[in-house]
Structures are given as structure tokens and as C-alpha cells.
Design an enzyme around this catalytic site. Sequence first.
Site, PDB file in Angstrom:
ATOM      1  N   ASP A  10      34.073  30.560  39.366  1.00  0.00           N
ATOM      2  CA  ASP A  10      35.119  31.577  39.255  1.00  0.00           C
ATOM      3  C   ASP A  10      36.035  31.612  40.475  1.00  0.00           C
ATOM      4  O   ASP A  10      36.998  32.382  40.510  1.00  0.00           O
ATOM      5  CB  ASP A  10      34.500  32.966  39.047  1.00  0.00           C
ATOM      6  CG  ASP A  10      33.797  33.087  37.709  1.00  0.00           C
ATOM      7  OD1 ASP A  10      34.200  32.392  36.755  1.00  0.00           O
ATOM      8  OD2 ASP A  10      32.833  33.874  37.620  1.00  0.00           O
ATOM      9  N   CYS A  11      35.756  30.802  41.472  1.00  0.00           N
ATOM     10  CA  CYS A  11      36.510  30.793  42.733  1.00  0.00           C
ATOM     11  C   CYS A  11      37.437  29.584  42.770  1.00  0.00           C
ATOM     12  O   CYS A  11      36.994  28.439  42.661  1.00  0.00           O
ATOM     13  CB  CYS A  11      35.521  30.741  43.902  1.00  0.00           C
ATOM     14  SG  CYS A  11      36.279  30.450  45.516  1.00  0.00           S
ATOM     15  N   GLY A  12      38.741  29.824  42.941  1.00  0.00           N
ATOM     16  CA  GLY A  12      39.721  28.751  43.006  1.00  0.00           C
ATOM     17  C   GLY A  12      39.469  27.796  44.154  1.00  0.00           C
ATOM     18  O   GLY A  12      39.605  26.578  43.992  1.00  0.00           O
ATOM     19  N   ARG A  15      36.643  25.593  43.104  1.00  0.00           N
ATOM     20  CA  ARG A  15      37.070  24.617  42.091  1.00  0.00           C
ATOM     21  C   ARG A  15      37.907  23.506  42.722  1.00  0.00           C
ATOM     22  O   ARG A  15      37.747  22.327  42.397  1.00  0.00           O
ATOM     23  CB  ARG A  15      37.861  25.305  40.971  1.00  0.00           C
ATOM     24  CG  ARG A  15      37.014  26.180  40.068  1.00  0.00           C
ATOM     25  CD  ARG A  15      37.781  26.629  38.838  1.00  0.00           C
ATOM     26  NE  ARG A  15      39.026  27.305  39.124  1.00  0.00           N
ATOM     27  CZ  ARG A  15      39.167  28.617  39.318  1.00  0.00           C
ATOM     28  NH1 ARG A  15      38.118  29.417  39.251  1.00  0.00           N
ATOM     29  NH2 ARG A  15      40.352  29.137  39.559  1.00  0.00           N
TER      30      ARG A  15
END
Length: 140
Positions: A10-12, A15
Site C-alpha cells: 500500500d506504500c508508493g 512499490r
Amino acid sequence: MTVTIYHNPDCGTSRNTLAMIRQSGEEPQVIEYLKTPPSRERLVELIAAVGMTPRDLLREKGTPYAELGLADPKWSDEEILDFMLAHPILINRPIVVSPLGVVLARPSEKVLDILPNPQIGAFTKEDGEVVTDASGKPAG
């Protein structure tokens, strides 16, 4: 060569870091640390390898940091570790481990310092920020 990423999908930043690792030719071991938190012993090892204190690795945004009063300097390193183990979201991420070192990849391009083949060609983050050009050299 094995690369491991303690990842939150869920963390850019996490990712982007995972994408850089894969684009460099590595297929890392991905540990979704919110589902499979590190043991206390492993967390202590990671913190030491990154060269931080437990307090340095605390994540504030999107966590129970404020409600737990973790800004208060009264908490010892051992107590902060207890909080991190009880609430893994408090562990800042992504942490990447490779045979060349360990980093908290914030910003995500810090991972390039420990990748065996850091030449990733052109890479643009999800938000549009260009990290490297087509030759793999830092943009800018």
C-alpha cells in the site's frame, strides 16, 4: 544473490523500491511485514544494519504514533521495539537487505546503493518523478 525487501504494497515508496529491484534483474524475497512481522531479534538486527536507533526507524504518518505518545522521549529503545512488534505499521519501510548492505529505502532510489546491478535503465516513479534516464544515469 538474494535481495530481501520488507514491503508494504500500500506504500508508493515501497512499490517504487520493489520495481527498481526487479528492473535491475533481481527477483527479491518479498516479505509483507504487516502480514509477517520480523521477530524481535530480526528487527534488532535490521535496525543495527541500517545504522539507526529504534526511534529513528519509527514511522509517524498513518500509524498510532501520536495516540501512543511515542514522541515522548521517556520511551526506551526496548519499549519502542515492543510498540513496533505490537503495531508493525510503526516500522518505517521499505527495508532492503542485500549481500552489499541494508538500507531504509527512503527515498526509494537509496536501494540502488546496495543492488548488485544498480543499472536499471530508465526509471520513473509512480508519481512521475524521473529517477534515471535511458542510460541508467541519475536524472537531473
